[in-house]
Design a protein around this motif. Structure first.
Motif, PDB file in Angstrom:
ATOM      1  N   PRO A   2       3.802   1.750  -4.918  1.00 30.51           N
ATOM      2  CA  PRO A   2       2.367   1.740  -4.626  1.00 30.51           C
ATOM      3  C   PRO A   2       1.512   1.270  -5.797  1.00 30.51           C
ATOM      4  O   PRO A   2       0.456   0.696  -5.607  1.00 30.51           O
ATOM      5  N   VAL A   6      -2.107  -1.647  -6.236  1.00 32.37           N
ATOM      6  CA  VAL A   6      -3.422  -1.530  -6.873  1.00 32.37           C
ATOM      7  C   VAL A   6      -3.941  -2.911  -7.274  1.00 32.37           C
ATOM      8  O   VAL A   6      -5.135  -3.189  -7.187  1.00 32.37           O
TER       9      VAL A   6
ATOM     10  N   LYS B  21       1.559   7.128  -5.717  1.00 33.20           N
ATOM     11  CA  LYS B  21       0.837   6.933  -4.457  1.00 33.20           C
ATOM     12  C   LYS B  21      -0.633   7.268  -4.631  1.00 33.20           C
ATOM     13  O   LYS B  21      -1.516   6.598  -4.112  1.00 33.20           O
ATOM     14  N   THR B  23      -2.463   7.171  -7.255  1.00 31.24           N
ATOM     15  CA  THR B  23      -3.156   6.125  -8.016  1.00 31.24           C
ATOM     16  C   THR B  23      -3.674   5.057  -7.060  1.00 31.24           C
ATOM     17  O   THR B  23      -4.809   4.614  -7.148  1.00 31.24           O
ATOM     18  N   GLU B  24      -2.813   4.694  -6.110  1.00 29.97           N
ATOM     19  CA  GLU B  24      -3.196   3.656  -5.163  1.00 29.97           C
ATOM     20  C   GLU B  24      -4.346   4.111  -4.271  1.00 29.97           C
ATOM     21  O   GLU B  24      -5.304   3.373  -4.046  1.00 29.97           O
ATOM     22  N   VAL B  25      -4.254   5.360  -3.780  1.00 30.59           N
ATOM     23  CA  VAL B  25      -5.295   5.873  -2.894  1.00 30.59           C
ATOM     24  C   VAL B  25      -6.646   5.907  -3.611  1.00 30.59           C
ATOM     25  O   VAL B  25      -7.667   5.479  -3.077  1.00 30.59           O
ATOM     26  N   ALA B  27      -7.507   4.166  -6.262  1.00 32.12           N
ATOM     27  CA  ALA B  27      -7.936   2.787  -6.556  1.00 32.12           C
ATOM     28  C   ALA B  27      -8.602   2.190  -5.323  1.00 32.12           C
ATOM     29  O   ALA B  27      -9.593   1.473  -5.416  1.00 32.12           O
TER      30      ALA B  27
END
Lengths: 154, 138
Positions: A2, A6, B21, B23-25, B27
Motif C-alpha cells: 500500500p 501513496v 495500509k 499510511t495509504e488511507v 494519504a
C-alpha cells in the motif's frame, strides 16, 4: 504494498491542484479581457474534483464489474486518487462598467467585463498551493518509509 | 526443531503491514482535502491488529446475508485475511461542500502513523538481528 499506492494518490492530488492553479492563472490573466459580444466574454473557470475508485482506474469499467468495484471500495486497496470531473464556467453575472468611449460599449455605454473575482482567485491560489505542498510532504514521507523498509534486516 | 518466522517476529510484522495500509488511507484523506463530498476514513488499528493476530476472518462478527441477486457483496471473499475494514471519521466541523477532511487532524495522524511505522520497523530489525546472531552462533 500500500505504501507505493501513496505515490499514485498524492501524485493525482498534485496534478489536480496544478489544474486548479492553472485555471486560477487563466482567470486572473483574463480578469480584464473584453469581447465584442457579452456572450463571448471570458467567464471564470473552476475545476470540479471527485474521488475515483481504484478498480475504475485500473480497468476503466463501471458496469458489470460491480464485485470488483466494491472490493476496491471496502477493502483490498483504497487506491482512489483525485479525478478531475470537468472544468465549469462560473454563472455569476458579468461586471458591467460604464465606459462610453470603449469600442465594445453597448448602446447605454456599458462594457461587459468578466465575472472573475480576483479576491476569490487569490484565496483559491493559496489553497491550491498549500494543498500541493502538503501532498509533496506526504509523498516524501512515503518515500522515506519505503526506503527504510527496503533496508530492513541489513 | 524448526524456526517459525511468524513466532519469531511476534506481532510486529502484522503491525507493520497495518501501519503501511494506514499510511495509504491517511494519504488519501490528505489528497482529497479539496474534493467536495469526500468523507475522511481511517482504520481501527487496535481492532484490526487483534483480529489479524487471532486469525478471525474479516466480518465474521456481523454476517450480512444477500437475499437478492442485485445485492452487492460487502467484501471480496477471495482477498481473505488481507482485508481491512475502513470507518468514517467524525468531522470536528462541517463544511459547505460535505467534505469531512480536517487537514490538520489528518496531518497530525499521518505524522503519528509515520513514527509508529518506524517503531515497528525498528522492532522488526531488532528481531532480525537476533535471528541472525542465533544463526551465526557467535
Amino acid at each position: 504494498m500500500p505504501l507505493l499506492n501513496v505515490f499514485d494518490i498524492s501524485g493525482s492530488a498534485m496534478a489536480a491542484q496544478t489544474v486548479r492553479l492553472n485555471t486560477t492563472a487563466s482567470n486572473i490573466a483574463n480578469a480584464q479581457s473584453v469581447a465584442e459580444n457579452p456572450e463571448d466574454t471570458y467567464r471564470a473557470r473552476h475545476p470540479v474534483f471527485a474521488a475515483q475508485l481504484a478498480s475504475h482506474m485500473q480497468s476503466g469499467q463501471v458496469q458489470g464489474g460491480s464485485q470488483q468495484a466494491f472490493a476496491g471500495e471496502t477493502w483490498g486497496t483504497p487506491n482512489s486518487g483525485v479525478h478531475i470531473q470537468g472544468i465549469v464556467e462560473s454563472e455569476a453575472p458579468l461586471q458591467m462598467r460604464y465606459e462610453p468611449e470603449h469600442p465594445h460599449a453597448n448602446e447605454d455605454g456599458y462594457v461587459a467585463y468578466p465575472n472573475v473575482s480576483v479576491v476569490e482567485e487569490m484565496a483559491n491560489m493559496i489553497s491550491a498551493s498549500r494543498s500541493f505542498q502538503l501532498n509533496v510532504e506526504v509523498l516524501n514521507t512515503a518515500k522515506t518509509l519505503a526506503e527504510r523498509v527496503l533496508s530492513l534486516g541489513q | 526443531m524448526t524456526i517459525n518466522f511468524d513466532n519469531a517476529l511476534g506481532p510486529h510484522a502484522e503491525a507493520l503491514s497495518l501501519r503501511d495500509k494506514r499510511t495509504e488511507v491517511l494519504a488519501r484523506n490528505i489528497a482529497h482535502a479539496d474534493t467536495p463530498g469526500y468523507l475522511a476514513r481511517d482504520l481501527d488499528f487496535k481492532a484490526e491488529l487483534t483480529r489479524r493476530l487471532e486469525g478471525a476472518q474479516p466480518g465474521t462478527q456481523v454476517p450480512v446475508r444477500r437475499t437478492h441477486a442485485g445485492h452487492q457483496p460487502l467484501r471480496d471473499p477471495s482477498a481473505g485475511q488481507d482485508l481491512v475494514t475502513l470507518k468514517y471519521r467524525t468531522p470536528l466541523m462541517g463544511s459547505f461542500d460535505g467534505n469531512s477532511v480536517d487537514t490538520q487532524t489528518e496531518q497530525a495522524l499521518f505524522a503519528e502513523n509515520n513514527m509508529q511505522f518506524q517503531a515497528s520497523l525498528r522492532f522488526l530489525n531488532g528481531k532480525f538481528k537476533g535471528l541472525v546472531s542465533a544463526i551465526k552462533g557467535e
